[in-house]
Design an enzyme around this catalytic site. Sequence first.
Site, mmCIF file in Angstrom:
data_model
loop_
_atom_site.group_PDB
_atom_site.id
_atom_site.type_symbol
_atom_site.label_atom_id
_atom_site.label_comp_id
_atom_site.label_asym_id
_atom_site.label_seq_id
_atom_site.Cartn_x
_atom_site.Cartn_y
_atom_site.Cartn_z
ATOM 1 N N GLU A 49 8.636 4.880 0.460
ATOM 2 C CA GLU A 49 9.436 4.818 1.699
ATOM 3 C C GLU A 49 9.347 6.121 2.485
ATOM 4 O O GLU A 49 9.334 6.115 3.710
ATOM 5 C CB GLU A 49 10.893 4.486 1.349
ATOM 6 C CG GLU A 49 11.025 3.038 0.883
ATOM 7 C CD GLU A 49 12.374 2.740 0.252
ATOM 8 O OE1 GLU A 49 12.699 3.401 -0.759
ATOM 9 O OE2 GLU A 49 13.084 1.867 0.755
ATOM 10 N N GLY B 189 11.434 5.136 -3.275
ATOM 11 C CA GLY B 189 11.718 6.083 -2.199
ATOM 12 C C GLY B 189 10.526 6.962 -1.863
ATOM 13 O O GLY B 189 10.436 7.492 -0.748
ATOM 14 N N GLU C 241 11.587 -1.326 -7.187
ATOM 15 C CA GLU C 241 13.044 -1.426 -7.389
ATOM 16 C C GLU C 241 13.459 -2.723 -8.070
ATOM 17 O O GLU C 241 14.416 -2.759 -8.837
ATOM 18 C CB GLU C 241 13.776 -1.283 -6.044
ATOM 19 C CG GLU C 241 13.786 0.125 -5.474
ATOM 20 C CD GLU C 241 12.583 0.445 -4.595
ATOM 21 O OE1 GLU C 241 11.566 -0.299 -4.634
ATOM 22 O OE2 GLU C 241 12.640 1.442 -3.854
ATOM 23 N N ALA D 26 13.696 7.369 -5.914
ATOM 24 C CA ALA D 26 14.993 8.004 -6.164
ATOM 25 C C ALA D 26 15.126 8.265 -7.659
ATOM 26 O O ALA D 26 14.518 7.564 -8.485
ATOM 27 C CB ALA D 26 16.105 7.088 -5.674
HETATM 28 N N1 CAA Z 1 13.734 8.733 -11.719
HETATM 29 C C1 CAA Z 1 14.002 9.566 -12.739
HETATM 30 N N2 CAA Z 1 13.053 10.001 -13.605
HETATM 31 C C2 CAA Z 1 11.792 9.546 -13.398
HETATM 32 C C3 CAA Z 1 11.460 8.681 -12.350
HETATM 33 C C4 CAA Z 1 12.505 8.273 -11.460
HETATM 34 N N3 CAA Z 1 12.289 7.484 -10.400
HETATM 35 N N4 CAA Z 1 10.136 8.407 -12.421
HETATM 36 C C5 CAA Z 1 9.670 9.092 -13.487
HETATM 37 N N5 CAA Z 1 10.654 9.777 -14.076
HETATM 38 C C6 CAA Z 1 10.582 10.643 -15.256
HETATM 39 C C7 CAA Z 1 10.451 9.808 -16.540
HETATM 40 O O1 CAA Z 1 11.728 9.346 -16.943
HETATM 41 C C8 CAA Z 1 9.844 10.817 -17.460
HETATM 42 O O2 CAA Z 1 10.856 11.695 -17.902
HETATM 43 P P1 CAA Z 1 10.987 12.066 -19.489
HETATM 44 O O3 CAA Z 1 9.706 12.831 -19.764
HETATM 45 O O4 CAA Z 1 12.197 12.913 -19.516
HETATM 46 O O5 CAA Z 1 11.059 10.783 -20.231
HETATM 47 C C9 CAA Z 1 8.903 11.623 -16.558
HETATM 48 O O6 CAA Z 1 9.389 11.394 -15.235
HETATM 49 C C10 CAA Z 1 7.465 11.156 -16.624
HETATM 50 O O7 CAA Z 1 7.440 9.765 -16.346
HETATM 51 P P2 CAA Z 1 6.707 8.686 -17.295
HETATM 52 O O8 CAA Z 1 6.717 9.155 -18.714
HETATM 53 O O9 CAA Z 1 7.314 7.368 -17.006
HETATM 54 O O10 CAA Z 1 5.226 8.803 -16.728
HETATM 55 P P3 CAA Z 1 4.106 7.659 -16.661
HETATM 56 O O11 CAA Z 1 2.871 8.330 -16.232
HETATM 57 O O12 CAA Z 1 4.092 6.854 -17.902
HETATM 58 O O13 CAA Z 1 4.617 6.654 -15.477
HETATM 59 C C11 CAA Z 1 5.523 6.125 -13.309
HETATM 60 C C12 CAA Z 1 4.733 7.127 -14.152
HETATM 61 C C13 CAA Z 1 4.704 4.829 -13.132
HETATM 62 C C14 CAA Z 1 5.758 6.758 -11.947
HETATM 63 C C15 CAA Z 1 6.855 5.784 -14.013
HETATM 64 O O14 CAA Z 1 7.522 6.999 -14.334
HETATM 65 C C16 CAA Z 1 7.809 4.938 -13.200
HETATM 66 O O15 CAA Z 1 7.646 3.733 -13.145
HETATM 67 N N6 CAA Z 1 8.843 5.548 -12.577
HETATM 68 C C17 CAA Z 1 9.907 4.862 -11.899
HETATM 69 C C18 CAA Z 1 9.473 4.323 -10.545
HETATM 70 C C19 CAA Z 1 10.588 3.561 -9.853
HETATM 71 O O16 CAA Z 1 11.110 2.598 -10.370
HETATM 72 N N7 CAA Z 1 10.984 4.011 -8.631
HETATM 73 C C20 CAA Z 1 12.017 3.406 -7.858
HETATM 74 C C21 CAA Z 1 13.269 4.217 -7.949
HETATM 75 S S1 CAA Z 1 14.632 3.487 -7.094
HETATM 76 C C22 CAA Z 1 14.447 3.908 -5.463
HETATM 77 O O17 CAA Z 1 13.530 4.638 -5.078
HETATM 78 C C23 CAA Z 1 15.479 3.345 -4.513
HETATM 79 C C24 CAA Z 1 15.267 3.649 -3.077
HETATM 80 O O18 CAA Z 1 14.875 2.801 -2.303
HETATM 81 C C25 CAA Z 1 15.617 4.943 -2.496
#
Ligand code: CAA
Length: 257
Positions: A111, A108, A131, A65
């Site tokens: 998921e 997500g 998460e 998400a």
């Molecule tokens: N939401 C919003 N933006 C996100 C995102 C997310 N889930 N995942 C990545 N992005 C964005 C980053 O903020 C970044 O944006 P900017 O360039 O504007 O800073 C861009 O995508 C590229 O990401 P990274 O620079 O972080 O890229 P990376 O290669 O270093 O890492 C990654 C990749 C491991 C996927 C890392 O981005 C990450 O850990 N993302 C979050 C994953 C996460 O926590 N997901 C769970 C979300 S909550 C959920 O899903 C609840 C549910 O059950 C429905």
Amino acid sequence: MSYTTILTETRGRVGLVTLNRPQAMNAFNQTMLTELFDALETFDHDENIGAMVVTGNEKAFAAGADIKEMAEASTVEMIRQGRVEKWDRIRGLKKPVLAAVSGWALGGGCELAISCDMIVASETAKFGQPEITIGVIPGAGGTQRLARLLGKYLAMEMVINNRTLSAAEALQFGLANRVVPKEKYLDEAIALAQEIAERAPMAVRMAKDAVNAAFETTLTEGLKAEKRNFYPLFATEDQKEGMKAFIEKRKANWKGK
Ligand code: CAA
């Protein structure tokens, strides 16, 4: 309908949806979630389509998400918007949906993949529920589906301690149908979907429904559900055609009725 966060196309009898927010690692904002399920439901109602494939890009299937979109949300806003309930729409799809996963399938994104009926993964795929690292828990089915798919201990480790599964581990633990080189994962998923899309449509639909019943109920009730799906197929032309074709040693010509 024209979409802004996904791409759609058809390949033969396969409907392909590509998540297309590469700048955000295909994180699901509300628009992308709505568009994804609208597109899948449109394909589901199209009689020229027999199966669907959902994919992302090589780096990310989907990173969950959109954290930026919900960071400041209150509980009341989250509930009022039905944020996580929206993901349940995937359960209403009657035709098989395959996930073609490369790179990150997180939160997500994971998921979504495990809500699909099959998973074809690239050898670079990584599955996880991070998460806990942002102070919440999975809300789109992760705790329940992973526990059923992987058993308690591995699911617990993924959900409580952000254990990520590599593609090889996903295959080993039954979270993927197959793992292929990254150049091939999408073609492989489409080919598999095409194979399924060529089968007798009503039987495919009943089969999907019956297998899914196994995750919902006791064995006794599940076996009843299977029978409820088995007998009605003898009212279809395709059952008559399929059995006749076998006896006549020829390929069946399915009509979908
Ligand atoms: N939401 C919003 N933006 C996100 C995102 C997310 N889930 N995942 C990545 N992005 C964005 C980053 O903020 C970044 O944006 P900017 O360039 O504007 O800073 C861009 O995508 C590229 O990401 P990274 O620079 O972080 O890229 P990376 O290669 O270093 O890492 C990654 C990749 C491991 C996927 C890392 O981005 C990450 O850990 N993302 C979050 C994953 C996460 O926590 N997901 C769970 C979300 S909550 C959920 O899903 C609840 C549910 O059950 C429905």
